[in-house]
Write an enzyme that holds these catalytic residues in place. Structure first.
Site, PDB file in Angstrom:
ATOM      1  N   ASP A  42       0.814  -1.210   0.000  1.00 43.05           N
ATOM      2  CA  ASP A  42       0.000   0.000   0.000  1.00 43.05           C
ATOM      3  C   ASP A  42       0.850   1.263   0.000  1.00 43.05           C
ATOM      4  O   ASP A  42       2.064   1.227   0.214  1.00 43.05           O
ATOM      5  CB  ASP A  42      -0.910   0.016   1.233  1.00 43.05           C
ATOM      6  N   LYS A  64      -3.757   3.427  -2.263  1.00 41.45           N
ATOM      7  CA  LYS A  64      -4.906   4.315  -2.419  1.00 41.45           C
ATOM      8  C   LYS A  64      -4.577   5.651  -1.768  1.00 41.45           C
ATOM      9  O   LYS A  64      -4.156   5.718  -0.630  1.00 41.45           O
ATOM     10  CB  LYS A  64      -6.160   3.736  -1.766  1.00 41.45           C
ATOM     11  N   MET A 183      -7.831   9.676   8.344  1.00 42.72           N
ATOM     12  CA  MET A 183      -8.241  10.276   7.069  1.00 42.72           C
ATOM     13  C   MET A 183      -9.128  11.501   7.283  1.00 42.72           C
ATOM     14  O   MET A 183     -10.148  11.679   6.629  1.00 42.72           O
ATOM     15  CB  MET A 183      -8.940   9.231   6.187  1.00 42.72           C
TER      16      MET A 183
END
Length: 270
Positions: A42, A64, A183
């Site tokens: 990742d 991502k 996030m």
């Protein structure tokens, strides 16, 4: 399924890489990396950890970032299945812990449905690792006895619509827990407004921990009411965690003690 087919299927290890410091990898995580025929990794896997990848192993980036997905999640699931069905040992390496906002559960279920053997190797979560390196205990006697992890940026998997409306903001505000938002940099205005609307005071301490657990770590502290300004003034960038609660007051004192041992850098206040 014949015995020969069973023997031909490889295995998948879904592995937590921790928050970035290579020394926080577990021994089992290192063993999985070293034994892999192929590694899917990742965006949050640090350069120091990638330096451990065997040079003769196929390494595939499937990271991502906001608005930029190298491969859709369904494609990642299928790729893991495909590589295992070739008889390869697959290491699926994720930042933090794969079962804390890492979609590790989704991948494990997809592998199970395809009949692929799968194991999960826990990692030091971003919340645990970054808060500790920032000198912010998530719980502290006499201050708070609990903590809550929240993803502040989520989409409905079917409609693509923003799904953070499902957050019970009043319950979070009333919990008395330390709140850790993953996030959340693009949601600072909402985090601040909703928590204050739920009853948290505007002067509740907050911290933004940017690139926690790496040599580029920055810790920015301020107050809930000016959270957006704190992020803007310091040009905070993802990946970052937002920590809300009275435990943030311990940061300045504890970080002085911890810096000598960890040599992690900048601390900033509003």
């Amino acid at each position: 399924m014949s015995q020969s087919t069973v023997e031909a299927i490889g295995r998948v290890a879904i592995v937590g890489a921790g928050p970035g410091d290579v020394d926080l990898l577990t021994l089992k995580a290192v063993k999985c990396i070293q034994a892999a025929d192929v590694i899917f990794y990742d965006a949050l896997v640090s350069e120091d950890i990638k330096a451990l990848f065997p040079t003769d192993v196929l390494c595939i980036y499937v990271g991502k970032r906001k608005g930029r997905h190298a491969i859709p999640q369904e494609g990642i699931n299928q790729a893991l299945v495909d590589q295992a069905q070739l008889g390869l040992n697959v290491c699926r390496l994720k930042g933090g812990d794969p079962f804390i906002f890492g979609r590790g559960g989704e991948e494990a279920l997809a592998l199970r449905d395809a009949g692929v053997p799968v194991e999960v190797v826990p990692g030091v979560s971003a919340a645990n690792g970054c808060s500790a390196y920032a000198g912010i205990p998530l719980t502290h006697r006499g201050i708070t006895q609990g903590c809550t992890f929240v993803t502040a940026h989520s989409r409905n998997s079917e409609t693509g619509a923003e799904a953070d409306s499902s957050i019970n903001w009043p319950a979070l505000a009333a919990s008395g827990n330390t709140l850790v938002f993953y996030m959340g940099l693009s949601r600072t205005e909402r985090i601040s407004a909703e928590l204050q609307r739920g009853g948290l005071a505007g002067d509740t301490p907050v911290a933004i921990v940017e690139r926690g657990g790496t040599a580029q770590q920055r810790v920015m502290t301020g107050e809930l009411g000016s959270l957006t300004q704190l992020a803007q003034d310091n040009r905070a960038q993802a990946p970052a965690l937002i920590i809300v609660g009275q435990v943030v007051r311990l940061h300045h004192e504890l970080s002085q003690v911890l810096q000598s041992a960890q040599s992690l850098p900048q601390q900033m206040s509003a």
